[in-house]
Design a protein around this motif. Sequence first.
Motif, PDB file in Angstrom:
ATOM      1  N   SER A 177       0.843  -1.190   0.000  1.00  0.00           N
ATOM      2  CA  SER A 177       0.000   0.000   0.000  1.00  0.00           C
ATOM      3  C   SER A 177       0.877   1.238   0.000  1.00  0.00           C
ATOM      4  O   SER A 177       1.995   1.232   0.543  1.00  0.00           O
ATOM      5  CB  SER A 177      -0.919   0.015   1.228  1.00  0.00           C
ATOM      6  OG  SER A 177      -1.795  -1.083   1.223  1.00  0.00           O
ATOM      7  N   SER A 178       0.358   2.320  -0.576  1.00  0.00           N
ATOM      8  CA  SER A 178       1.158   3.531  -0.725  1.00  0.00           C
ATOM      9  C   SER A 178       1.098   4.439   0.498  1.00  0.00           C
ATOM     10  O   SER A 178       2.116   5.004   0.911  1.00  0.00           O
ATOM     11  CB  SER A 178       0.691   4.306  -1.965  1.00  0.00           C
ATOM     12  OG  SER A 178      -0.667   4.715  -1.816  1.00  0.00           O
ATOM     13  N   ALA A 660      -6.372  -4.500  -7.291  1.00  0.00           N
ATOM     14  CA  ALA A 660      -5.896  -3.133  -7.060  1.00  0.00           C
ATOM     15  C   ALA A 660      -7.058  -2.339  -6.478  1.00  0.00           C
ATOM     16  O   ALA A 660      -8.210  -2.495  -6.903  1.00  0.00           O
ATOM     17  CB  ALA A 660      -5.413  -2.498  -8.353  1.00  0.00           C
ATOM     18  N   LEU A 662      -8.167   1.648  -4.896  1.00  0.00           N
ATOM     19  CA  LEU A 662      -7.871   3.057  -4.659  1.00  0.00           C
ATOM     20  C   LEU A 662      -8.840   3.566  -3.603  1.00  0.00           C
ATOM     21  O   LEU A 662     -10.056   3.580  -3.815  1.00  0.00           O
ATOM     22  CB  LEU A 662      -8.019   3.863  -5.953  1.00  0.00           C
ATOM     23  CG  LEU A 662      -7.673   5.353  -5.902  1.00  0.00           C
ATOM     24  CD1 LEU A 662      -6.251   5.572  -5.404  1.00  0.00           C
ATOM     25  CD2 LEU A 662      -7.852   5.998  -7.274  1.00  0.00           C
ATOM     26  N   ARG A 690      -5.374   9.543   0.553  1.00  0.00           N
ATOM     27  CA  ARG A 690      -5.447   8.721  -0.656  1.00  0.00           C
ATOM     28  C   ARG A 690      -4.469   7.554  -0.559  1.00  0.00           C
ATOM     29  O   ARG A 690      -3.317   7.711  -0.166  1.00  0.00           O
ATOM     30  CB  ARG A 690      -5.144   9.561  -1.886  1.00  0.00           C
ATOM     31  CG  ARG A 690      -5.294   8.792  -3.200  1.00  0.00           C
ATOM     32  CD  ARG A 690      -4.867   9.622  -4.389  1.00  0.00           C
ATOM     33  NE  ARG A 690      -5.717  10.804  -4.544  1.00  0.00           N
ATOM     34  CZ  ARG A 690      -5.293  12.048  -4.389  1.00  0.00           C
ATOM     35  NH1 ARG A 690      -4.023  12.278  -4.044  1.00  0.00           N
ATOM     36  NH2 ARG A 690      -6.120  13.067  -4.546  1.00  0.00           N
ATOM     37  N   ASN A 691      -4.946   6.370  -0.940  1.00  0.00           N
ATOM     38  CA  ASN A 691      -4.122   5.175  -0.804  1.00  0.00           C
ATOM     39  C   ASN A 691      -4.333   4.252  -1.991  1.00  0.00           C
ATOM     40  O   ASN A 691      -5.473   4.002  -2.409  1.00  0.00           O
ATOM     41  CB  ASN A 691      -4.481   4.421   0.493  1.00  0.00           C
ATOM     42  CG  ASN A 691      -3.624   3.185   0.684  1.00  0.00           C
ATOM     43  OD1 ASN A 691      -2.423   3.216   0.473  1.00  0.00           O
ATOM     44  ND2 ASN A 691      -4.243   2.080   1.076  1.00  0.00           N
ATOM     45  N   ILE A 692      -3.240   3.758  -2.537  1.00  0.00           N
ATOM     46  CA  ILE A 692      -3.279   2.751  -3.594  1.00  0.00           C
ATOM     47  C   ILE A 692      -2.808   1.433  -2.999  1.00  0.00           C
ATOM     48  O   ILE A 692      -1.723   1.358  -2.409  1.00  0.00           O
ATOM     49  CB  ILE A 692      -2.386   3.140  -4.783  1.00  0.00           C
ATOM     50  CG1 ILE A 692      -2.843   4.468  -5.383  1.00  0.00           C
ATOM     51  CG2 ILE A 692      -2.414   2.049  -5.855  1.00  0.00           C
ATOM     52  CD1 ILE A 692      -1.910   5.005  -6.456  1.00  0.00           C
TER      53      ILE A 692
END
Length: 700
Positions: A177-178, A660, A662, A690-692
């Motif tokens: 995760s980003s 995936a 978002l 915000r998270n990818i």
Amino acid sequence: MFLRSSSTIALILYVSSNGSAFAQTITETTLQEVVVTGNLLNANDLITPTTQYSGTQLKLRTQTTLGETLNTALGVSSSYFGPNASRPIIRGLDGDHIKILNNDGATVDASGLSYDHAVAIDPSSIERVDILRGPAALLYGGNAMGGVVNLIDNRIPRAALFDAQGGITGKADLQASSANQEKNAAFSMESGNDKYTVHADVFNRSTKDLTVPVVLPCTQENMTTHAKRICNSASDIKGGALGGTVFFDKGYLGASSSTYRNTYGTVAEDEVTINMRSKQHAIEGEVKGLTGKFQSIKGQFSASNYAHTELDAGIAATTFKNKGIHFRLESRHAKLGLLEGVIGLQTEYTRFSADGAEAFAPHSKTRHTALFAYEELGLPWGRISFGGRLESASINSLGNSDIPRFFVGERKFTPKNYAIGTVVNLTPTWQATSNVSWNQRAPKDYELYANGPHAATGAYEVGNPLFGVEKSINLEAGLQWKKGANRFNLNAFTNRFNNYIALESTGINRDSDGNGGLISVSDCGDGHSVQSGCLAEVLPEFSYRPVKARFTGLEIGGTVRLLGANTTTKTSALDLELRGDLVHAKNLNTGTYLARITPARVGAVLVWTQGAWTSRVGFDHTAQQNRVPVQQNITAGYTLWNAAVTYRMKASRSNVLWFAKLENIGDKLAYSPTSILTQTALGKAPIPGRNIKLGIQMYF
């Protein structure tokens, strides 16, 4: 012990390429023949509102904590104490009004004691989650007044997975995760034949400080920095288990041993971390197909050893320990005409201690023993269920040799719980349900005996050893409709407490040694900070008090097939999933609102399925929470947009899921209305930005 990503992938490829060794059909999960929680008689239709997550649906929901994993489920929110600690809240009730189970057995940790204490189970080790909304005290004890969350794994296999030739099956997960730079790897495997099955699993998750949409200060090692991250929100989690089961003609006998370790920042204080460790040993068995008065007998036993140490700038400050055992025996009796049912015995024992600067509760021993019976009467138009539970509870304060202010003594209670429910088949597609329950809960040790400073609530907490059992009456009515792929359900409830145990301000202040009076709070700046420097000076006193309270609410959910044939077997379809819930909770003594109650929420998701592809896009809206106690902060409403895509494929003899997701697409700045941090550390812990999230899950 814990697998690196490269070795995990290598092992998966080796297993999946040797097709001759594996004769089993590939499925998404190895769980078989598991009874839905609360449905002891395997009825087709449940009277109690239940939500279940497993497989891809659970995978897309999984977060770093149990509370956030289940947040936005119908009627369920989270006690969000940053990204590392949260428990589920069901219909406005949290803490020890909610029972968290592991394979129907008790969990032993300190998460109910304090909001900054994590649940000692990692979501990545769970195969399925069952949520019972509404009182389940009849079957699981008074602490299930608000509902039950049952976390189900396959560490003790309950059904044979293989034929006489034997085989191997398993699952592997990799995820990144980003927003928190998460790296997560998990692997599980079962092997055996029709006579036995062995299980092994490991998991390893690490995260960095969480990204949020606002710049926040962070003071560590006497240096202050500013960044769009929640200070001190990193974590490192490891765990695993070994288990196995022997099968015989009429049942099984299995055992497992598991371990869990978690080191994480508490976020309310910039340099306080928690080093947590937990071990559990479990035995479970069942005999079926008996003749005579009883058709089956099932037994469970577990022993748990939990501890965590809170470190301030790397120096040990407080150590919490909780050791416990759990035993449950239940038997399904032979039918008496149209009547069938289960009787059971359950006992739990825990020994708790806290030593150090934040030991706000004494050493204690708690024992619960209960007898229960649950019956169902099948009728041409539906079913009637009813039952009772008689419990004996003793909570013994042992004091603390280093802290003389604690009460020392024992309280004994005899809670009683009764319930009756109906399900009526109105038409082939419509059903109506109703439930009435009379519930009693013995107070927890800290509600009776607390007397000390508690950083997580920003208060000096005081218990009351004179409490009686907490009493409530719950009324509920529901309506369900099913036709093809279309679903609709509506539930309305009211839960009235005669003496709800609430933590309320007394209007006075105390220093950390317990001295009371009108102590000056000028050293704290605004008088509300709970940073460590202020905590040593003064805290507002909050006392556990019995109040008349009423919780009322409404839950609406459903699925509408917009495009495609009205069947779940088609490979192409467009569905609209809808949900909405609200809870109002009042202190009837004063006419004021109770704290940290979930406001009205609505959500919608469009789900498009085309062959191996599935895509989802939707929003979750949380209304402003202005129904708060006097002098507490109002929380602004917010809307979060999310999207996800999954793709399934075959690789040799394995099924592979690529996904995936978002989250919080608009990078919305928002704060949880059910988090204590919104009151005690305002602005310090927003919900994630915000998270990818990217991942792969392989079944072989």
